[in-house]
Design a protein around this motif. Structure first.
Motif, mmCIF file in Angstrom:
data_model
loop_
_atom_site.group_PDB
_atom_site.id
_atom_site.type_symbol
_atom_site.label_atom_id
_atom_site.label_comp_id
_atom_site.label_asym_id
_atom_site.label_seq_id
_atom_site.Cartn_x
_atom_site.Cartn_y
_atom_site.Cartn_z
ATOM 1 N N UNK A 24 0.716 -0.872 0.518
ATOM 2 C CA UNK A 24 -0.098 0.229 -0.196
ATOM 3 C C UNK A 24 1.186 1.412 0.574
ATOM 4 N N UNK A 25 1.525 1.412 0.318
ATOM 5 C CA UNK A 25 2.791 2.478 0.703
ATOM 6 C C UNK A 25 3.747 2.170 -0.563
ATOM 7 N N UNK A 26 3.582 1.041 -1.171
ATOM 8 C CA UNK A 26 4.655 1.314 -2.346
ATOM 9 C C UNK A 26 4.007 2.221 -3.720
ATOM 10 N N UNK A 27 2.664 2.077 -3.781
ATOM 11 C CA UNK A 27 1.784 2.735 -4.387
ATOM 12 C C UNK A 27 1.956 4.215 -4.392
ATOM 13 N N UNK A 28 2.315 4.816 -2.759
ATOM 14 C CA UNK A 28 2.431 5.919 -2.876
ATOM 15 C C UNK A 28 3.985 6.312 -2.943
ATOM 16 N N UNK A 29 4.543 5.318 -1.982
ATOM 17 C CA UNK A 29 6.367 6.117 -2.286
ATOM 18 C C UNK A 29 7.074 5.481 -3.418
ATOM 19 N N UNK A 33 6.391 8.416 -6.009
ATOM 20 C CA UNK A 33 7.494 8.735 -5.830
ATOM 21 C C UNK A 33 7.538 10.026 -4.458
ATOM 22 N N UNK A 34 5.969 9.545 -4.081
ATOM 23 C CA UNK A 34 5.559 10.493 -2.618
ATOM 24 C C UNK A 34 6.087 10.313 -0.732
ATOM 25 N N UNK A 35 6.856 10.658 -0.635
ATOM 26 C CA UNK A 35 7.833 9.821 0.593
ATOM 27 C C UNK A 35 6.192 10.233 1.877
ATOM 28 N N UNK A 36 5.992 9.055 2.368
ATOM 29 C CA UNK A 36 5.581 9.198 4.135
ATOM 30 C C UNK A 36 5.326 9.051 5.322
ATOM 31 N N UNK A 37 6.468 9.710 5.760
ATOM 32 C CA UNK A 37 6.402 9.025 7.440
ATOM 33 C C UNK A 37 5.585 9.222 8.679
ATOM 34 N N UNK A 216 7.820 0.177 7.194
ATOM 35 C CA UNK A 216 6.814 -0.561 6.294
ATOM 36 C C UNK A 216 7.471 0.868 5.693
ATOM 37 N N UNK A 217 7.996 1.612 5.749
ATOM 38 C CA UNK A 217 9.617 2.320 4.715
ATOM 39 C C UNK A 217 10.051 2.378 4.205
ATOM 40 N N UNK A 218 10.701 1.167 5.884
ATOM 41 C CA UNK A 218 11.960 0.169 5.925
ATOM 42 C C UNK A 218 11.578 -0.696 4.843
ATOM 43 N N UNK A 219 10.765 -1.772 3.956
ATOM 44 C CA UNK A 219 10.466 -2.601 4.105
ATOM 45 C C UNK A 219 10.495 -1.935 2.476
ATOM 46 N N UNK A 220 9.778 -1.262 2.044
ATOM 47 C CA UNK A 220 9.231 -0.360 0.396
ATOM 48 C C UNK A 220 10.886 -0.162 -0.066
ATOM 49 N N UNK A 221 11.311 0.980 0.736
ATOM 50 C CA UNK A 221 12.826 0.852 0.486
ATOM 51 C C UNK A 221 13.878 0.032 -0.059
ATOM 52 N N UNK A 222 13.737 -0.827 1.483
ATOM 53 C CA UNK A 222 14.988 -1.880 1.337
ATOM 54 C C UNK A 222 14.450 -2.909 0.121
#
Ligand SMILES: Nc1ncnc2c1ncn2[C@@H]1O[C@H](COP(=O)(O)OP(=O)(O)OP(=O)(O)O)[C@@H](O)[C@H]1O
Ligand SMILES: [Mg+2]
Lengths: 292, 254
Positions: A24-29, A33-37, A216-222
């Motif tokens: 779900x975060x992968x759709x946004x970030x 390309x829109x970061x979400x913290x 969850x951000x780490x999951x997307x970036x990693x």
């Protein structure tokens, strides 16, 4: 049942929920390309919505639909607010949303305040049944992500993620595309949150804090920003690591923060980028292959 | 007489700097206009005002009689503007071909919802291939734009603007970074487009090519319009010669 122990079933269920949340975060970030913290806030909105709806006697399906709609609706509102800020401020704005959510939940007696909500109805499907429901939703989410990536929406997201000013010059309505990304990503986070609530059957504000947003951000970036399979892999591994290795749980923020930093610094393409580089060593002229 | 573009009394200010001071000009449908002037004259700023990248303080910009001011960039593009920018801005996360194909799919991307339900890219890729061929960079179709020289990226900008099928094509220094032969070929291509009916505004420092292909010139200097008319007359104008003196000598020396 299925030859799996109860422990394995709950592990797989947790993994599945984490995969949906990360995608779900992968759709946004990842895609747009829109970061979400503050993405955990929408996970939380979904969890609380479904918990309250089912506790009030609604069936599970209604709880989940309510979670998706409410998380998505609030996601659109946050999306509107974030249209007005540039990249660097988006991180702070979304982080603020995360803390705002925590603050409200802690004070709001209707949803149990600090004490949270307990006695959330189970799925009524039994543990194996619920696992199959979760895995079914994982499959749908993965197929949707892959479809989106191949569609003209995904194509437009690529442009917006790289350079939104230029995206406008080729006629893209950047604001509407970003809102679409926020709506879809937050609605899906709501779904993951609902599944979480019915899986653990007790939620409190701490379950949806800053650490969850960073995780969850780490999951997307990693996994590799925008790479569906990379993100699935990272979400699956990172969601069970703390369950396997107890001490990781206490150092989550440190570990994920460190991994985030290391990936950004050494392999911005994440694991997917590393895999692509290894497999394309011999191939010439891989688009986007850079100077490797 | 029907004007495609009509700019009236436009003024653009950056803080204390007046980049464009009360400039008016127009373009008839089917015309190819050379928009020239020395460095810092405000040419790029004028075209950015037309496309909506910068907001003018006063004045009006009409396309086919409709006011553009107040509309966003993408709305103006969808009303028929195609802009090839001076500073090249390729999307670096896609190939050269995909850069052009995405622009060629403008009707697919008009709304996010319809974009979600469309997958096929073949027709747009075919169109993109033709356009890359047309501007002479089809050999770089599958390349990553990050690794290409300026001359290629300039022509990618042009191809991407053309892919939008614009009613008005605005080219901001498309020949920069091209060698003599490449510039000549691309200028021929621009002229052919115009002969096929394309309306064009060409900003260029390569005055030889400008004189060769443009039917009319507007000269801007220091934010003011100092001449407007057929190329011979304009270039023999004393004010234009003064504004250009340094550069004309430079060009001859180079
Ligand atoms: N975004 C901006 N902020 C402040 N000043 C600007 C900005 N853009 C342009 N200017 C100023 O406006 C003036 C006109 O610049 P512009 O780029 O339009 O000139 P130009 O005619 O395109 O020049 P060139 O031939 O070098 O491309 C210059 O003095 C420039 O410094
Ligand atoms: Mg310029």
């Amino acid at each position: 049942m299925l030859g799996l122990s109860g422990y394995e079933i709950s592990l797989i269920t947790s993994m599945g929920i984490a995969v949906i949340f990360a995608l779900s975060l992968n759709l946004i970030t990842g895609f747009c390309g829109q970061i979400s913290l503050g993405h955990a806030a929408f996970y939380g909105i979904g969890a609380y919505s479904s918990a309250m709806l089912t506790k009030a006697g609604m069936p599970l399906a209604m709880g989940m639909i309510g979670a998706v709609v409410l998380a998505g609706a609030i996601g659109i509102v946050v999306g509107f607010a974030s249209l007005r800020v540039r990249h660097d401020f988006l991180a702070i704005t979304t982080m603020g949303v995360g803390f705002l959510f925590l603050g409200v939940m802690r004070q709001w007696d209707f949803v149990g305040g600090e004490m949270g909500v307990s006695g959330i109805p189970g799925s009524g499907l039994g543990k194996p049944g619920f696992m199959i429901l979760v895995l079914g939703l994982v499959v749908v989410t993965v197929l949707f992500s892959l479809h989106l990536k191949r569609s003209w929406m995904g194509f437009s997201f690529d442009a917006i993620a790289d350079d939104e000013d230029t995206a406008r010059v080729i006629g893209l309505d950047v604001s509407r595309y970003k809102l679409a990304a926020f709506a879809m990503g937050t609605a899906l986070a709501g779904l993951a949150g609902a599944l979480y609530a019915h899986n653990v059957r007790f939620i409190d504000p701490e379950s949806f804090g800053f650490v969850e947003s960073i995780t969850v951000l780490a999951m997307v970036v990693i996994g590799g920003i925008g790479s569906v399979f990379g993100v699935i892999f990272a979400a699956a591994v990172l969601s069970v690591l703390p369950l396997w290795i107890q001490f990781i749980d206490e150092y989550k923020l440190l570990l994920y923060g460190g991994l985030l930093f290391a990936m950004m610094r050494f392999s911005p393409g994440g694991l997917a980028g590393i895999a692509q580089k290894l497999s394309s060593r011999k191939a010439v002229k891989v688009p986007g292959g850079g100077s490797a | 007489m029907s004007k495609l573009l009509e700019v009236s009394n436009l003024r653009v200010q950056f803080g204390g700097v007046v980049a464009i001071d009360d400039v008016s000009f127009s373009l008839a449908a089917g015309e190819i206009l050379g928009f020239i002037g020395p460095n810092g004259a405000g040419k790029t700023t004028m075209m950015r005002a037309v496309t909506g990248v910068v907001t003018p303080t006063t004045g009006s910009i009409r396309l086919k009689g409709e006011e553009l001011i107040g509309h966003t960039i993408h709305q103006r593009v969808r009303r028929g503007l195609g802009f090839s920018q001076q500073l090249v801005k390729p999307f670096r996360n896609m190939t050269v071909l995909e850069n052009v194909a995405l622009a060629a799919g403008a009707h697919h991307t008009a709304s996010p919802v319809s974009a979600l339900f469309r997958i096929r890219r073949e027709d747009q890729k075919d169109r993109a291939k033709d356009l890359l061929e047309q501007v002479g960079i089809s050999d770089a179709a599958e390349a990553d734009p990050s690794n290409l020289p300026l001359g290629y990226l300039k022509r990618l900008e042009v191809a991407r603007a053309l892919a939008l099928d614009p009613e008005l094509l605005i080219l901001d220094e498309p020949l920069a970074g091209l060698n003599h032969a490449e510039a000549h070929t691309l200028a021929d291509m621009v002229l052919d487009l115009n002969k096929a009916g394309q309306s064009i505004i060409l900003i260029e420092h390569n005055l030889g090519e400008v004189m060769r292909i443009c039917s009319r010139l507007v000269v801007q200097d220091n934010g003011h319009k100092i001449a407007d008319g057929d190329p011979e007359t304009v270039m023999s104008d004393a004010k234009v010669r003064t504004a250009y003196l340094g550069e004309v000598v430079d060009d001859a020396a180079a």
